[in-house]
Scaffold this motif. Structure first.
Motif, PDB file in Angstrom:
ATOM      1  N   PHE A 176       2.147  28.050 -20.831  1.00  0.00           N
ATOM      2  CA  PHE A 176       2.877  29.111 -20.113  1.00  0.00           C
ATOM      3  C   PHE A 176       3.390  30.186 -21.147  1.00  0.00           C
ATOM      4  CE2 PHE A 176       6.886  30.965 -18.697  1.00  0.00           C
ATOM      5  CZ  PHE A 176       6.494  31.987 -17.559  1.00  0.00           C
ATOM      6  N   MET A 177       3.877  29.770 -22.282  1.00  0.00           N
ATOM      7  CA  MET A 177       4.721  30.210 -23.130  1.00  0.00           C
ATOM      8  C   MET A 177       3.717  31.318 -24.080  1.00  0.00           C
ATOM      9  SD  MET A 177       6.920  29.099 -26.549  1.00  0.00           S
ATOM     10  CE  MET A 177       7.433  30.218 -27.873  1.00  0.00           C
ATOM     11  N   PHE A 178       2.622  30.945 -24.227  1.00  0.00           N
ATOM     12  CA  PHE A 178       1.494  31.861 -24.741  1.00  0.00           C
ATOM     13  C   PHE A 178       1.134  33.114 -23.706  1.00  0.00           C
ATOM     14  CE2 PHE A 178      -3.166  32.981 -24.975  1.00  0.00           C
ATOM     15  CZ  PHE A 178      -2.989  33.394 -26.369  1.00  0.00           C
ATOM     16  N   ILE A 179       0.881  32.692 -22.533  1.00  0.00           N
ATOM     17  CA  ILE A 179       0.515  33.749 -21.595  1.00  0.00           C
ATOM     18  C   ILE A 179       1.890  34.679 -21.460  1.00  0.00           C
ATOM     19  CG2 ILE A 179       0.017  34.171 -19.260  1.00  0.00           C
ATOM     20  CD1 ILE A 179      -1.710  31.697 -19.016  1.00  0.00           C
ATOM     21  N   PHE A 208      -6.442  36.064 -23.717  1.00  0.00           N
ATOM     22  CA  PHE A 208      -5.658  37.194 -24.359  1.00  0.00           C
ATOM     23  C   PHE A 208      -6.510  38.314 -23.739  1.00  0.00           C
ATOM     24  CE2 PHE A 208      -5.480  40.471 -27.710  1.00  0.00           C
ATOM     25  CZ  PHE A 208      -4.148  40.627 -27.757  1.00  0.00           C
ATOM     26  N   LEU A 209      -7.890  38.354 -24.099  1.00  0.00           N
ATOM     27  CA  LEU A 209      -8.589  39.611 -23.795  1.00  0.00           C
ATOM     28  C   LEU A 209      -8.475  39.734 -22.379  1.00  0.00           C
ATOM     29  CD1 LEU A 209     -11.702  39.122 -26.251  1.00  0.00           C
ATOM     30  CD2 LEU A 209      -9.789  40.661 -26.454  1.00  0.00           C
ATOM     31  N   SER A 210      -8.562  38.750 -21.683  1.00  0.00           N
ATOM     32  CA  SER A 210      -8.474  39.196 -19.915  1.00  0.00           C
ATOM     33  C   SER A 210      -7.170  39.721 -19.585  1.00  0.00           C
ATOM     34  CB  SER A 210      -8.740  37.582 -19.165  1.00  0.00           C
ATOM     35  OG  SER A 210      -7.738  36.667 -19.363  1.00  0.00           O
ATOM     36  N   LEU A 211      -5.979  39.480 -20.395  1.00  0.00           N
ATOM     37  CA  LEU A 211      -4.772  40.018 -20.077  1.00  0.00           C
ATOM     38  C   LEU A 211      -4.694  41.560 -20.678  1.00  0.00           C
ATOM     39  CD1 LEU A 211      -2.531  37.072 -20.998  1.00  0.00           C
ATOM     40  CD2 LEU A 211      -3.118  37.801 -18.564  1.00  0.00           C
TER      41      LEU A 211
END
Length: 197
Positions: free
Chosen positions: A4-7, A143-146
């Motif tokens: 969750f921290m990464f996102i 990452f790319l989807s965000l």
């Protein structure tokens, strides 16, 4: 596998104003949402190349300088706190959106040179992403989807800013919220860096 921290960090940092986001908001003002959508692939490619290049470079150098990843994490945590402070202080200043018409090439170059790419590669992506191909692919895919929805939000934000129709969706509220979230996320990165020395 993806924390969750990464996102949370990816979303918060991508939402903070910077060279790429300012260009996207400018494009939204100048050309509208529909015409500006062609800029999103340029941002995606810019971040993909920059983050991957930084990550591979840092991984290869860290074998010779083992304390480098911890130092970069500490610098990144400091940079995140600096970003948070700057966002809070400048939350009442107007964003300058008077750039000339933005091209995909200009946005690609701005993203490629964006210091956020080094931040993502050195502190946000897990170290295992640069050692295990599967971990890299999972994290870069997320990452790319965000990026796409956040880039769209910046383009739409430009059109909303110019119309002044939504009073709560303003620069001050967005920047102060982002500053608070960045400060919250900087603490565990700093702790991880300090405990690695």
């Amino acid at each position: 596998m993806v924390s969750f921290m990464f996102i949370g960090l990816v979303v918060t940092i991508l939402l903070t104003p910077g060279p790429t986001n300012t260009l996207l908001a400018s494009a939204g003002i100048q050309a509208g949402v529909k015409q500006s959508l062609k800029l999103i692939p340029a941002e995606v490619m810019g971040y993909l190349i920059a983050i991957t290049s930084w990550g591979i470079l840092l991984e290869s150098v860290s074998h010779f300088i083992p304390w480098l990843p911890a130092l970069l994490k500490l610098i990144s945590a400091t940079f995140i706190l600096y970003l948070a402070f700057k966002l809070w202080i400048t939350s009442t200043h107007d964003i300058k959106l008077d750039n000339p018409l933005i091209t995909p090439r200009a946005l690609f170059v701005a993203t490629l040179l964006n210091p956020k790419a080094l931040l993502f590669a050195s502190a946000i992506f897990p170290h295992a992403a640069w050692e295990v191909l599967h971990v890299y692919f999972v994290h870069i895919a997320i990452f790319l989807s965000l990026i796409t929805p956040i880039a769209f939000l910046w383009i739409a934000f430009g059109t909303v800013l110019i119309s002044n129709k939504v009073t709560w969706l303003n620069q001050r509220n967005l920047q102060r919220t982002a500053a608070f979230i960045l400060t919250f996320f900087a603490m565990p990165i700093a702790y991880s860096a300090i405990s690695s020395f």
